[in-house]
Design a protein around this motif. Structure first.
Motif, PDB file in Angstrom:
ATOM      1  N   UNK A 166       0.789  -1.222   0.000  1.00  0.00           N
ATOM      2  CA  UNK A 166       0.000   0.000   0.000  1.00  0.00           C
ATOM      3  C   UNK A 166       0.820   1.270   0.000  1.00  0.00           C
ATOM      4  N   UNK A 167       0.142   2.364   0.296  1.00  0.00           N
ATOM      5  CA  UNK A 167       0.718   3.701   0.179  1.00  0.00           C
ATOM      6  C   UNK A 167       1.928   3.905   1.091  1.00  0.00           C
ATOM      7  N   UNK A 168       1.874   3.408   2.313  1.00  0.00           N
ATOM      8  CA  UNK A 168       3.001   3.584   3.242  1.00  0.00           C
ATOM      9  C   UNK A 168       4.259   2.908   2.738  1.00  0.00           C
ATOM     10  N   UNK A 169       4.140   1.676   2.283  1.00  0.00           N
ATOM     11  CA  UNK A 169       5.289   0.928   1.772  1.00  0.00           C
ATOM     12  C   UNK A 169       5.830   1.587   0.508  1.00  0.00           C
ATOM     13  N   UNK A 170       4.951   2.060  -0.349  1.00  0.00           N
ATOM     14  CA  UNK A 170       5.405   2.722  -1.571  1.00  0.00           C
ATOM     15  C   UNK A 170       6.108   4.038  -1.262  1.00  0.00           C
ATOM     16  N   UNK A 171       5.549   4.831  -0.349  1.00  0.00           N
ATOM     17  CA  UNK A 171       6.171   6.110   0.006  1.00  0.00           C
ATOM     18  C   UNK A 171       7.560   5.884   0.593  1.00  0.00           C
ATOM     19  N   UNK A 172       7.697   4.878   1.438  1.00  0.00           N
ATOM     20  CA  UNK A 172       9.000   4.561   2.024  1.00  0.00           C
ATOM     21  C   UNK A 172       9.995   4.167   0.932  1.00  0.00           C
ATOM     22  N   UNK A 173       9.588   3.336  -0.020  1.00  0.00           N
ATOM     23  CA  UNK A 173      10.484   2.922  -1.094  1.00  0.00           C
ATOM     24  C   UNK A 173      10.873   4.106  -1.976  1.00  0.00           C
ATOM     25  N   UNK A 174       9.917   4.986  -2.252  1.00  0.00           N
ATOM     26  CA  UNK A 174      10.207   6.192  -3.036  1.00  0.00           C
ATOM     27  C   UNK A 174      11.312   6.998  -2.358  1.00  0.00           C
ATOM     28  N   UNK A 175      11.173   7.216  -1.058  1.00  0.00           N
ATOM     29  CA  UNK A 175      12.149   8.029  -0.336  1.00  0.00           C
ATOM     30  C   UNK A 175      13.484   7.315  -0.199  1.00  0.00           C
ATOM     31  N   UNK A 176      13.471   6.007  -0.078  1.00  0.00           N
ATOM     32  CA  UNK A 176      14.728   5.254  -0.079  1.00  0.00           C
ATOM     33  C   UNK A 176      15.415   5.381  -1.436  1.00  0.00           C
ATOM     34  N   UNK A 177      14.647   5.323  -2.511  1.00  0.00           N
ATOM     35  CA  UNK A 177      15.216   5.491  -3.851  1.00  0.00           C
ATOM     36  C   UNK A 177      15.823   6.878  -4.010  1.00  0.00           C
ATOM     37  N   UNK A 178      15.105   7.898  -3.562  1.00  0.00           N
ATOM     38  CA  UNK A 178      15.630   9.267  -3.647  1.00  0.00           C
ATOM     39  C   UNK A 178      16.880   9.420  -2.784  1.00  0.00           C
ATOM     40  N   UNK A 179      16.898   8.785  -1.634  1.00  0.00           N
ATOM     41  CA  UNK A 179      18.073   8.820  -0.763  1.00  0.00           C
ATOM     42  C   UNK A 179      19.299   8.297  -1.513  1.00  0.00           C
ATOM     43  N   UNK A 180      19.130   7.211  -2.253  1.00  0.00           N
ATOM     44  CA  UNK A 180      20.251   6.632  -2.990  1.00  0.00           C
ATOM     45  C   UNK A 180      20.724   7.547  -4.123  1.00  0.00           C
ATOM     46  N   UNK A 181      19.807   8.223  -4.770  1.00  0.00           N
ATOM     47  CA  UNK A 181      20.184   9.184  -5.812  1.00  0.00           C
ATOM     48  C   UNK A 181      20.936  10.350  -5.181  1.00  0.00           C
ATOM     49  N   UNK A 182      20.459  10.831  -4.042  1.00  0.00           N
ATOM     50  CA  UNK A 182      21.157  11.900  -3.329  1.00  0.00           C
ATOM     51  C   UNK A 182      22.571  11.465  -2.945  1.00  0.00           C
ATOM     52  N   UNK A 183      22.708  10.262  -2.421  1.00  0.00           N
ATOM     53  CA  UNK A 183      24.028   9.746  -2.039  1.00  0.00           C
ATOM     54  C   UNK A 183      24.947   9.696  -3.251  1.00  0.00           C
ATOM     55  N   UNK A 184      24.423   9.240  -4.387  1.00  0.00           N
ATOM     56  CA  UNK A 184      25.231   9.165  -5.611  1.00  0.00           C
ATOM     57  C   UNK A 184      25.731  10.540  -6.038  1.00  0.00           C
ATOM     58  N   UNK A 185      24.994  11.575  -5.661  1.00  0.00           N
ATOM     59  CA  UNK A 185      25.392  12.958  -5.987  1.00  0.00           C
ATOM     60  C   UNK A 185      26.212  13.593  -4.863  1.00  0.00           C
ATOM     61  N   UNK A 186      26.494  12.821  -3.806  1.00  0.00           N
ATOM     62  CA  UNK A 186      27.250  13.363  -2.678  1.00  0.00           C
ATOM     63  C   UNK A 186      26.430  14.261  -1.781  1.00  0.00           C
ATOM     64  N   UNK A 187      25.131  14.011  -1.722  1.00  0.00           N
ATOM     65  CA  UNK A 187      24.215  14.848  -0.944  1.00  0.00           C
ATOM     66  C   UNK A 187      23.368  14.001   0.004  1.00  0.00           C
ATOM     67  N   UNK A 188      22.539  14.695   0.763  1.00  0.00           N
ATOM     68  CA  UNK A 188      21.588  14.057   1.664  1.00  0.00           C
ATOM     69  C   UNK A 188      20.304  14.861   1.714  1.00  0.00           C
ATOM     70  N   UNK A 189      19.361  14.417   2.519  1.00  0.00           N
ATOM     71  CA  UNK A 189      18.064  15.090   2.602  1.00  0.00           C
ATOM     72  C   UNK A 189      18.172  16.524   3.109  1.00  0.00           C
ATOM     73  N   UNK A 190      19.208  16.850   3.876  1.00  0.00           N
ATOM     74  CA  UNK A 190      19.383  18.234   4.342  1.00  0.00           C
ATOM     75  C   UNK A 190      19.706  19.193   3.198  1.00  0.00           C
TER      76      UNK A 190
END
Length: 127
Positions: free
Chosen positions: A46-70
């Motif tokens: 459902x929506x909670x699991x999908x939202x968590x996966x979306x944010x985990x995916x974005x976290x990995x893209x941020x890491x690849x760019x040398x960044x974080x959520x801040x």
């Protein structure tokens, strides 16, 4: 300088686009959906699991760019049912704390692969 940002730790693009582009110290991501990068399948639960996966995916893209959520300045959240806003917001708040980015939330008729939520972001490195 424009640079393509890619990581195998987030789902590969399912069309003619990049996971993200860097322009100087600014990062522009494509929208991420709740796809497990190892299986290529939409996560169940459902929506909670999908939202968590979306944010985990974005976290990995941020890491690849040398960044974080801040480093995130702006997010855009797309959801297929505004009744799911609170559930998405709860998960979102687990990833964004402290200095919060600006955000838009848009209700849409449908999203790729029948998912319930998609999020894109703009970030800026302070380095």
């Amino acid at each position: 300088m424009k640079e393509i940002i890619e990581t195998t730790q987030a789902p590969q693009a399912i069309g003619p686009y990049s996971q993200a582009r860097m322009f100087g110290n600014q990062l522009f991501t494509s929208g991420q959906i709740g796809i497990n990068p190892q299986t290529g399948e939409v996560v169940s639960g459902g929506i909670g699991a999908q939202a968590k996966q979306v944010l985990e995916n974005l976290k990995q893209v941020l890491i690849a760019a040398g960044m974080g959520f801040d480093d995130v300045l702006k997010t855009t959240v797309f959801i297929t049912d505004m009744n799911n806003f609170a559930a998405v917001n709860e998960i979102y708040g687990q990833y964004f704390t402290g200095k919060l980015p600006a955000r838009s939330c848009v209700g849409v008729a449908s999203l790729p692969k029948g998912v319930l939520v998609e999020i894109e972001l703009i970030a800026c490195s302070h380095k």
